[in-house]
Design a protein around this motif. Structure first.
Motif, PDB file in Angstrom:
ATOM      1  N   TRP A 235       0.835  -1.200   0.000  1.00 23.22           N
ATOM      2  CA  TRP A 235       0.000   0.000   0.000  1.00 23.22           C
ATOM      3  C   TRP A 235       0.875   1.257   0.000  1.00 23.22           C
ATOM      4  CZ3 TRP A 235      -5.040   1.028  -0.654  1.00 23.22           C
ATOM      5  CH2 TRP A 235      -5.960  -0.002  -0.492  1.00 23.22           C
ATOM      6  N   GLY A 236       0.484   2.236  -0.820  1.00 17.99           N
ATOM      7  CA  GLY A 236       1.171   3.524  -0.827  1.00 17.99           C
ATOM      8  C   GLY A 236       0.170   4.655  -0.854  1.00 17.99           C
ATOM      9  N   VAL A 237       0.570   5.807  -0.325  1.00 20.20           N
ATOM     10  CA  VAL A 237      -0.339   6.945  -0.236  1.00 20.20           C
ATOM     11  C   VAL A 237       0.403   8.215  -0.621  1.00 20.20           C
ATOM     12  CG1 VAL A 237       0.148   7.417   2.197  1.00 20.20           C
ATOM     13  CG2 VAL A 237      -2.062   8.069   1.243  1.00 20.20           C
ATOM     14  N   ALA A 238      -0.333   9.208  -1.117  1.00 15.50           N
ATOM     15  CA  ALA A 238       0.232  10.531  -1.399  1.00 15.50           C
ATOM     16  C   ALA A 238      -0.897  11.551  -1.308  1.00 15.50           C
ATOM     17  CB  ALA A 238       0.877  10.573  -2.776  1.00 15.50           C
ATOM     18  N   ILE A 239      -0.559  12.755  -0.867  1.00 21.11           N
ATOM     19  CA  ILE A 239      -1.533  13.853  -0.757  1.00 21.11           C
ATOM     20  C   ILE A 239      -0.897  15.102  -1.363  1.00 21.11           C
ATOM     21  CG2 ILE A 239      -2.865  15.321   0.804  1.00 21.11           C
ATOM     22  CD1 ILE A 239      -2.787  12.977   2.828  1.00 21.11           C
ATOM     23  N   THR A 240      -1.563  15.672  -2.362  1.00 19.03           N
ATOM     24  CA  THR A 240      -1.055  16.891  -2.990  1.00 19.03           C
ATOM     25  C   THR A 240      -2.153  17.941  -3.051  1.00 19.03           C
ATOM     26  OG1 THR A 240      -1.601  16.105  -5.219  1.00 19.03           O
ATOM     27  CG2 THR A 240       0.618  15.640  -4.403  1.00 19.03           C
ATOM     28  N   GLU A 241      -1.722  19.185  -3.260  1.00 21.46           N
ATOM     29  CA  GLU A 241      -2.668  20.290  -3.344  1.00 21.46           C
ATOM     30  C   GLU A 241      -2.279  21.200  -4.500  1.00 21.46           C
ATOM     31  OE1 GLU A 241      -4.349  24.036  -0.628  1.00 21.46           O
ATOM     32  OE2 GLU A 241      -3.213  22.403   0.286  1.00 21.46           O
ATOM     33  N   CYS A 242      -3.206  21.440  -5.394  1.00 19.17           N
ATOM     34  CA  CYS A 242      -2.963  22.404  -6.472  1.00 19.17           C
ATOM     35  C   CYS A 242      -4.293  22.940  -6.970  1.00 19.17           C
ATOM     36  CB  CYS A 242      -2.156  21.805  -7.620  1.00 19.17           C
ATOM     37  SG  CYS A 242      -2.885  20.389  -8.451  1.00 19.17           S
ATOM     38  N   PHE A 243      -4.276  24.151  -7.474  1.00 19.28           N
ATOM     39  CA  PHE A 243      -5.470  24.823  -7.993  1.00 19.28           C
ATOM     40  C   PHE A 243      -6.610  24.809  -6.975  1.00 19.28           C
ATOM     41  CE2 PHE A 243      -3.263  22.939 -11.752  1.00 19.28           C
ATOM     42  CZ  PHE A 243      -2.660  24.118 -12.157  1.00 19.28           C
ATOM     43  N   LYS A 244      -6.215  25.016  -5.699  1.00 21.16           N
ATOM     44  CA  LYS A 244      -7.148  25.175  -4.586  1.00 21.16           C
ATOM     45  C   LYS A 244      -7.916  23.903  -4.233  1.00 21.16           C
ATOM     46  CE  LYS A 244      -6.028  29.526  -4.443  1.00 21.16           C
ATOM     47  NZ  LYS A 244      -5.137  30.037  -3.385  1.00 21.16           N
ATOM     48  N   SER A 245      -7.458  22.758  -4.702  1.00 24.00           N
ATOM     49  CA  SER A 245      -8.062  21.485  -4.324  1.00 24.00           C
ATOM     50  C   SER A 245      -7.007  20.574  -3.702  1.00 24.00           C
ATOM     51  CB  SER A 245      -8.673  20.779  -5.538  1.00 24.00           C
ATOM     52  OG  SER A 245      -9.851  21.425  -5.959  1.00 24.00           O
ATOM     53  N   VAL A 246      -7.451  19.737  -2.778  1.00 19.68           N
ATOM     54  CA  VAL A 246      -6.573  18.771  -2.118  1.00 19.68           C
ATOM     55  C   VAL A 246      -7.024  17.377  -2.519  1.00 19.68           C
ATOM     56  CG1 VAL A 246      -5.594  17.989   0.070  1.00 19.68           C
ATOM     57  CG2 VAL A 246      -6.423  20.350  -0.158  1.00 19.68           C
ATOM     58  N   VAL A 247      -6.084  16.548  -2.916  1.00 23.24           N
ATOM     59  CA  VAL A 247      -6.416  15.181  -3.333  1.00 23.24           C
ATOM     60  C   VAL A 247      -5.491  14.201  -2.625  1.00 23.24           C
ATOM     61  CG1 VAL A 247      -6.691  13.576  -5.256  1.00 23.24           C
ATOM     62  CG2 VAL A 247      -7.157  16.007  -5.603  1.00 23.24           C
ATOM     63  N   GLY A 248      -6.092  13.188  -2.026  1.00 17.35           N
ATOM     64  CA  GLY A 248      -5.329  12.092  -1.459  1.00 17.35           C
ATOM     65  C   GLY A 248      -5.600  10.833  -2.255  1.00 17.35           C
TER      66      GLY A 248
END
Length: 719
Positions: free
Chosen positions: A579-592
């Motif tokens: 299992w792997g995870v990542a969380i990024t934020e761009c253009f005012k949205s956050v995605v995990g």
């Protein structure tokens, strides 16, 4: 809603002028004003104001909308009407939509990029729909001589609550058009929405499936000719000698001319073959003999490019953002980590290659095509041809993908110059090979990441990026300016939670043209930063999700992590289960995003599961969000595991999909997309789902195999 571009635009504009036959309103921004002003078409005409006519309701009750942004699959032809129809209280079946022509004075910024259509205009669109509704309510109240408060709007009609009398919008438009739009109007609360927030089917799908939708290649003009262009395979090559003797006598060929296409601050030379059909032009191109002058500039290959970027990392960086004292804190840290990550150059590879129709008649220029930025094209052509802006008309068609490439101005200028030379309308068609090899490309990048840990927390954090700076390519660009996107992809909450940090870049010089690619620098930043975050979590002996929670100490991020944890069953996963995870934020949205991988019986890696949690704040249509996240993930998978653009002798190597291979449907498992419900302002949707996938996948592979991947793309069959 008729999603095809079937409205006669001339009829629409004519309708918008005769305010006695329709209620036509829109908004404009007075100078220095923060809020838009809404007014009727008649008032705007009397004041000489170029009103953007977003809504026009005719005497049949039909609602017409001009969409100021392009539709390239991201859903603006659904989202814009959905917002207006909600406040206007009409069914989407009674709404028709057409593309607005390029006109920045009227429509403001029309560039479809940065995932900005909804987040940039939602307030104005909601308010415009509500204003039209309130004017119709007032017109009905006057007609019945009753208080407006006793009336309500429903399904394209105004109803008098006590008597149940009813008037359709079409019966009220003449009176409503005479009213002054109210300065303030009540907007619905989200709990009262009937259309917004609902997974309504995209009504442009039918026309795209049955062939009625007009894309760039579908558009035809009377007397139109067709052109293809032989351009230098070297990006700065010049025409040295042309032998077109065999070409001029070929069937259908009308003209063979030299043409110059501006690409940032350089000129791309080519030989245009113009014929009475595309096939004739393409066949004649094969018979054309061109000798190119390729002297006087570098002929870099891929290895040389990355060697240069790695050498550049040794230089002092241009600092975008610093806080505290990184070097001192890093030196005192209990644990220190350093890692270097590499990401590849990528082509845009839109399913619809570039194409453009230009019709230059004297001092009037008309452009048709798959265009992301009609206002940019209008301004660019006015400048290059030394014509007033109002002499340049730019019409959008549907786009078969854009990803930033069709926001550029090179292909439209080239078409205009050919039309001007041959004195006829012309459609310039790029082949797949032209599209794949001529660029501009997503820039490759190399990242140096350093961090120090104290007691399981990040005490110091530094990144340096070596890559071509897109902004440095423009004429008269300040080459000493830093890249203002080095923190793109990281959340403000993360940066604000670290006392000592430094973000800098070293611009790498190259003759290869580079530009925006879906999610721009976030697509490469995200891989480096979130892969490194995983390495830090392992070094800190922390669960990767807990480690991120520890460094994203705000309610919004905690809620997203909670959902990601719940939907993946994170707490019940086995150790080293892939299992792997990542969380990024761009253009005012956050995605995990979380990815699960496993070994198959033949020993090869397989992606078992992909879970994405999107926090884009206030949103319009959940089905559009899911589709965009799914598409972003598939595009990210390709860039991580199946394709990249290589260079040899200063030329792009990959020419078509036999070399630049796309993920196949059997490479992609089911993708689960979950949408956060909160009161945040709307963020982007079309791009933020891309950056977290590659690091989540590579982090999953490390969890399963212990092998850390720091260079993209990689072959999953070889891990």
């Amino acid at each position: 809603m008729q999603s095809k571009n079937s409205i006669n635009r001339r009829a629409f504009l004519k309708l918008s002028s005769f305010t006695s036959a329709a209620l036509t309103i829109g908004f404009y921004f007075p100078a220095l004003a923060e809020e838009s002003t809404i007014m009727t078409a008649e008032t705007a005409e009397n004041l000489g104001i170029p009103l953007n006519a977003f809504i026009s309701i005719d005497k049949t009750g039909k609602v017409f909308i001009l969409n100021h942004r392009s539709e390239m699959g991201q859903g603006s032809f659904q989202a814009v009407p959905q917002m207006i129809a909600e406040e206007l209280e009409v069914s989407l079946d009674d709404v028709e939509i057409a593309f607005a022509p390029g006109h920045q004075t009227k429509y403001g910024n029309q560039i479809t990029g940065g995932s900005s259509t909804v987040r940039g205009a939602y307030k104005h669109l909601l308010r415009t729909g509500a204003t039209a509704r309130e004017m119709l309510l007032e017109a009905a109240a006057k007609k019945w001589t009753v208080p407006k408060e006793e009336c309500y709007a429903l399904n394209g009609a105004v109803i008098h609550r006590p008597s149940n009398k009813k008037l359709g919008y079409g019966e009220l438009v003449e009176e409503a058009a005479k009213l002054t739009p109210p300065k303030t109007v009540p907007l619905k609360e989200r709990k009262d929405y009937k259309i917004i927030g609902k997974p309504l089917p995209r009504q442009d799908n039918a026309d795209k499936i049955n062939g009625k939708a007009i894309f760039g290649l579908d558009k035809k003009l009377p007397g139109m000719l067709y052109a293809v262009v032989e351009r230098s395979p070297h990006f700065l090559g010049k025409v040295k000698h042309v032998d077109d003797s065999a070409v001029r006598s070929m069937p259908g060929v009308k003209h063979v001319i030299k043409v110059q296409m501006p690409v940032f601050d350089t000129i791309r030379e080519g030989i245009a073959i113009v014929a009475d059909n595309t096939w004739a032009a393409m066949q004649a191109r094969k018979a054309l003999k061109v000798e190119w002058d390729t002297s006087g500039f570098e002929h870099l290959d891929t290895a040389g490019l990355y060697t240069r970027m790695k050498e550049d990392l040794k230089k002092p960086g241009l600092s975008q953002r610093t806080g505290g004292h990184f070097e001192a804190a890093f030196g005192k840290a209990a644990k220190k980590l350093e890692a270097v990550y590499e990401t590849p150059y990528e082509a845009h590879a839109c399913m619809e290659p570039l194409n453009c129709i230009a019709d230059v008649k004297g001092d009037q220029v008309t452009i048709y095509g798959p265009i992301q930025g009609p206002d940019w094209i209008q301004r660019d052509l006015a400048d290059r041809l030394k014509l007033p802006m109002e002499n340049i008309t730019v019409h959008m068609t549907f786009l078969g993908g854009g990803f930033g490439r069709k926001a550029f101005t090179d292909y439209t200028t080239e078409a205009a110059l050919i039309s001007k030379e041959i004195k006829a309308p012309v459609q310039v068609v790029w082949t797949r090979e032209d599209d794949m090899t001529q660029g501009p490309f997503r820039p490759g990048a190399v990242y140096e990441c350093k961090a120090g840990l104290n007691q399981g927390r990040i005490a110091a954090f530094q990144t340096k990026m070596a890559a071509q700076n897109m902004g440095h390519q423009w004429p008269k660009a300040d080459k000493s300016s830093y890249n203002d996107s080095t923190t793109e992809g990281l959340s403000e909450a993360f940066i604000n939670g670290i006392e000592h940090y430094s973000f800098a870049d070293i611009p790498t010089d190259s003759t290869i043209p580079v530009m925006w690619w879906r999610s721009v620098y976030s697509s490469t930043n995200g891989f480096a930063y979130e892969s490194f975050m995983d390495e830090l979590a392992i070094a800190a002996e922390k669960d990767p999700l807990d480690f991120r929670r520890q460094h994203l100490r705000e309610e919004r991020y905690a809620a997203l992590i909670d959902m990601l944890e719940e939907k993946t069953g994170w707490r019940s996963r086995a150790k080293n289960s892939g299992w792997g995870v990542a969380i990024t934020e761009c253009f005012k949205s956050v995605v995990g995003e979380a990815v699960k991988v496993s070994r198959q019986a033949d020993g090869k890696l397989k992606i078992d599961r992909i879970v994405a949690v999107m926090d884009c704040g206030w949103y319009v249509n959940p089905d559009i969000i899911r589709a965009q996240v799914e598409g972003s993930i598939v595009m990210a998978l390709g860039a991580a595991t199946t394709h990249e653009t290589h260079f040899a002798d200063g030329k792009a190597v990959e020419t078509n999909f036999h070399q630049y291979q796309m993920p196949r449907i059997n490479d992609v498992p089911d993708i689960e997309v979950y949408i956060m419900e909160n009161e945040e302002k709307p963020g982007g949707v079309g791009e933020p789902g891309l950056p977290p996938f590659a690091p989540a996948l590579c982090n999953a592979i490390f969890d399963l195999t212990g092998k850390r991947i720091r260079k993209l793309p990689f072959n999953m069959k070889e891990i």
